[in-house]
Enzyme design. Structure first.
Site, short mmCIF file in Angstrom:
data_model
loop_
_atom_site.label_atom_id
_atom_site.label_comp_id
_atom_site.label_asym_id
_atom_site.label_seq_id
_atom_site.Cartn_x
_atom_site.Cartn_y
_atom_site.Cartn_z
N ASP A 274 0.92 -15.28 -4.08
CA ASP A 274 -0.05 -16.50 -4.06
C ASP A 274 -1.10 -15.92 -4.69
O ASP A 274 -1.39 -14.78 -4.91
CB ASP A 274 -0.49 -16.98 -2.80
CG ASP A 274 -1.18 -18.41 -3.00
OD1 ASP A 274 -0.88 -18.81 -3.99
OD2 ASP A 274 -1.89 -18.76 -1.93
N GLY A 275 -1.66 -16.92 -5.76
CA GLY A 275 -3.06 -16.59 -6.54
C GLY A 275 -2.97 -16.40 -7.97
O GLY A 275 -3.75 -16.10 -8.43
N ASN A 276 -1.85 -16.64 -8.39
CA ASN A 276 -1.70 -16.54 -9.91
C ASN A 276 -2.45 -17.50 -10.58
O ASN A 276 -3.32 -17.19 -11.66
CB ASN A 276 -0.25 -17.05 -10.28
CG ASN A 276 0.92 -16.17 -9.81
OD1 ASN A 276 0.75 -15.20 -9.51
ND2 ASN A 276 2.27 -16.58 -9.89
N TRP B 83 -6.22 -16.38 -10.14
CA TRP B 83 -6.29 -15.05 -11.25
C TRP B 83 -6.49 -15.68 -12.61
O TRP B 83 -7.65 -14.91 -13.22
CB TRP B 83 -5.05 -14.23 -11.09
CG TRP B 83 -5.02 -13.08 -12.05
CD1 TRP B 83 -5.35 -11.55 -11.49
CD2 TRP B 83 -4.57 -12.91 -13.50
NE1 TRP B 83 -5.17 -10.88 -12.47
CE2 TRP B 83 -4.79 -11.55 -13.77
CE3 TRP B 83 -4.13 -13.80 -14.35
CZ2 TRP B 83 -4.41 -11.04 -14.98
CZ3 TRP B 83 -3.83 -13.16 -15.32
CH2 TRP B 83 -4.01 -11.86 -15.81
N HIS C 292 0.67 -17.07 -14.01
CA HIS C 292 2.22 -17.22 -13.89
C HIS C 292 3.05 -15.98 -14.52
O HIS C 292 3.86 -15.35 -14.01
CB HIS C 292 2.87 -18.33 -13.98
CG HIS C 292 2.27 -19.75 -13.08
ND1 HIS C 292 2.15 -19.37 -11.91
CD2 HIS C 292 2.02 -20.75 -13.27
CE1 HIS C 292 1.56 -20.40 -11.17
NE2 HIS C 292 1.43 -21.33 -12.06
N SER D 12 7.88 -23.31 -3.70
CA SER D 12 8.08 -24.05 -2.62
C SER D 12 8.53 -25.49 -2.60
O SER D 12 8.34 -25.97 -3.67
CB SER D 12 6.83 -24.08 -1.80
OG SER D 12 5.90 -24.96 -2.13
N SER D 13 9.20 -26.07 -1.64
CA SER D 13 9.45 -27.52 -1.84
C SER D 13 8.35 -28.29 -2.11
O SER D 13 8.63 -29.35 -2.75
CB SER D 13 10.34 -28.13 -0.48
OG SER D 13 9.67 -27.53 0.72
N GLU D 14 7.16 -28.05 -1.81
CA GLU D 14 5.94 -28.83 -2.07
C GLU D 14 5.38 -28.70 -3.38
O GLU D 14 4.85 -29.37 -3.93
CB GLU D 14 5.01 -28.32 -0.94
CG GLU D 14 5.06 -28.77 0.70
CD GLU D 14 6.32 -28.03 1.26
OE1 GLU D 14 6.59 -26.76 0.74
OE2 GLU D 14 6.76 -28.81 2.25
N LEU E 29 19.38 -3.03 -3.12
CA LEU E 29 18.19 -3.85 -2.73
C LEU E 29 18.86 -5.28 -2.89
O LEU E 29 19.46 -5.68 -4.10
CB LEU E 29 17.07 -3.74 -3.59
CG LEU E 29 16.10 -4.85 -3.26
CD1 LEU E 29 15.28 -4.65 -1.94
CD2 LEU E 29 15.09 -4.90 -4.55
N ARG F 180 -2.22 -18.33 5.81
CA ARG F 180 -1.26 -19.33 6.37
C ARG F 180 0.08 -18.85 5.94
O ARG F 180 0.42 -18.12 4.94
CB ARG F 180 -1.58 -20.58 5.94
CG ARG F 180 -1.90 -20.86 4.56
CD ARG F 180 -2.32 -22.53 4.20
NE ARG F 180 -2.55 -22.57 2.69
CZ ARG F 180 -3.84 -22.34 2.39
NH1 ARG F 180 -4.83 -22.23 3.17
NH2 ARG F 180 -4.13 -22.57 1.12
N SER G 6 2.31 -21.32 5.04
CA SER G 6 2.86 -22.45 3.95
C SER G 6 4.38 -22.84 3.82
O SER G 6 4.90 -22.82 3.01
CB SER G 6 2.53 -21.93 2.62
OG SER G 6 1.03 -21.90 2.68
C1 IPE Z 1 2.90 -20.75 -1.30
O1 IPE Z 1 1.87 -20.96 -1.90
C2 IPE Z 1 4.38 -21.23 -2.14
C3 IPE Z 1 4.40 -20.01 -2.96
C4 IPE Z 1 4.08 -18.82 -3.07
C5 IPE Z 1 5.77 -20.14 -4.04
P1 IPE Z 1 0.95 -22.46 -2.65
O2 IPE Z 1 0.16 -21.81 -3.09
O3 IPE Z 1 1.75 -23.16 -3.01
O4 IPE Z 1 0.43 -22.55 -0.83
P2 IPE Z 1 -0.65 -23.23 -0.32
O5 IPE Z 1 -0.69 -24.68 -1.13
O6 IPE Z 1 -1.79 -22.58 -0.76
O7 IPE Z 1 -0.51 -23.43 1.19
C1 IPE Z 2 1.55 -18.81 -6.59
O1 IPE Z 2 0.45 -18.89 -7.36
C2 IPE Z 2 2.83 -18.92 -7.45
C3 IPE Z 2 3.26 -20.41 -7.03
C4 IPE Z 2 2.91 -21.05 -5.93
C5 IPE Z 2 4.22 -21.03 -7.64
P1 IPE Z 2 -0.37 -20.24 -7.16
O2 IPE Z 2 0.32 -21.14 -8.57
O3 IPE Z 2 -0.35 -21.00 -5.88
O4 IPE Z 2 -2.03 -19.70 -7.69
P2 IPE Z 2 -3.22 -20.58 -6.90
O5 IPE Z 2 -2.90 -20.39 -5.51
O6 IPE Z 2 -3.23 -21.89 -7.26
O7 IPE Z 2 -4.22 -19.44 -7.20
MG MG Z 3 -1.30 -20.85 -4.19
#
Ligand code: IPE
Ligand code: IPE
Ligand code: MG
Length: 254
Positions: free
Chosen positions: A19-21, A24, A36, A64-66, A130, A193, A195
């Site tokens: 998470d956090g792309n 960043w 990404h 994710s599905s969301e 792996l 969390r 998620s």
């Molecule tokens: C969780 O990250 C899904 C993935 C890393 C693919 P999200 O960015 O979608 O999660 P929330 O919305 O912060 O819970």
């Molecule tokens: C995780 O990074 C990658 C995916 C969920 C696909 P995010 O795109 O959720 O990056 P933030 O959380 O918005 O920083």
């Molecule tokens: Mg995120």
């Protein structure tokens, strides 16, 4: 330095919520897509490091599905990056003995993406160092519902009695069938969390949260997480005394 080896539980399966792309990239005044792209580079580094560390299973939450609800352009970028990743890493995975596997609802993916995943899975079938599982179009609740549906179909067809459904049978109908439960879950970006990731399988996983955004997470950060895992004492509901006897022998709940 003298290491006490007796209490170090083996880590077979590592799961990561990458998470956090987006943040960043935003912190650098760049479009989210740049985050990404950088995130894919981190994936390559972390897969390498897991092979080095002799971890047998790595499961990455990639989409994710969301996440289907994100702006169309971002979803398209993520799918394009996935295709690029598969094309550029195929040779490397074969060389390093990496077997690719995908979990999630494939029906929602485009035919092009599905075909690319199918052939990457087929080509890397013999990888035995792996198992890299990509969770794509994946949601824990969705996976549990699909497993329940599979079981219901078997019962309806007279192949299975309701009494035969227990944790083992349930496990065998999840997308992760045949894979041991994660020992350690890492989530980057400071969010505390799950998620909707591996809801069933994480029942007894050790949790590790780190502030670094995924593009800034590297082999050094991974080693710190593994070190933290080695300090943990997993009890699986038993007393400390009971688990001390078995330590170093088995640490899996599955
Ligand atoms: C969780 O990250 C899904 C993935 C890393 C693919 P999200 O960015 O979608 O999660 P929330 O919305 O912060 O819970
Ligand atoms: C995780 O990074 C990658 C995916 C969920 C696909 P995010 O795109 O959720 O990056 P933030 O959380 O918005 O920083
Ligand atoms: Mg995120």
């Amino acid at each position: 330095m003298i290491h006490k080896t007796v209490n170090i539980p083996p880590l077979r399966h590592l799961a990561i919520i990458m998470d956090g792309n987006g943040r960043w990239a935003e912190a650098r005044g760049l479009p989210r897509v740049a985050g990404h792209q950088q995130g894919v580079r981190t994936v390559v580094e972390i897969v390498d490091e897991c092979v080095l560390q002799q971890i047998s299973y790595l499961t990455l939450f990639a989409f994710s599905s969301e996440n289907w609800g994100r702006p169309e352009a971002e979803v398209e970028t993520l799918m394009a990056l996935l295709l690029e990743f598969l094309a550029s890493q195929r040779q490397r995975m074969l060389q390093d003995g990496v077997r690719l596997r995908v979990i999630g609802d494939r029906e929602r993916l485009s035919v092009k993406v599905r075909n690319a995943l199918d052939s990457a899975e087929q080509e890397t079938l013999s990888g035995d160092k792996l198992m890299l599982t990509l969770a794509l179009s994946y949601g824990g609740r969705d996976e549990i519902v699909r497993a329940a549906r599979r079981l219901a179909r078997k019962v309806a067809a007279g192949e299975l009695a309701p009494e035969e459904i227990g944790a083992t049978e349930f496990n065998a109908n999840l997308d992760t069938a045949g894979v041991p439960d994660p020992d350690l879950l890492i989530r980057t970006s400071g969010e505390l969390r799950i998620s909707n990731f591996l809801l069933w399988q994480l029942a007894y996983a050790e949790l590790y949260f780190v502030d670094a955004y995924w593009p800034d997470f590297g082999p050094v950060e991974l080693r710190l997480a593994l070190e933290s895992y080695r300090q943990r004492r997993r009890r699986f509901g038993l007393t400390a005394e009971q688990t001390a006897e078995g330590e170093g022998l088995s640490n899996s709940a599955s």
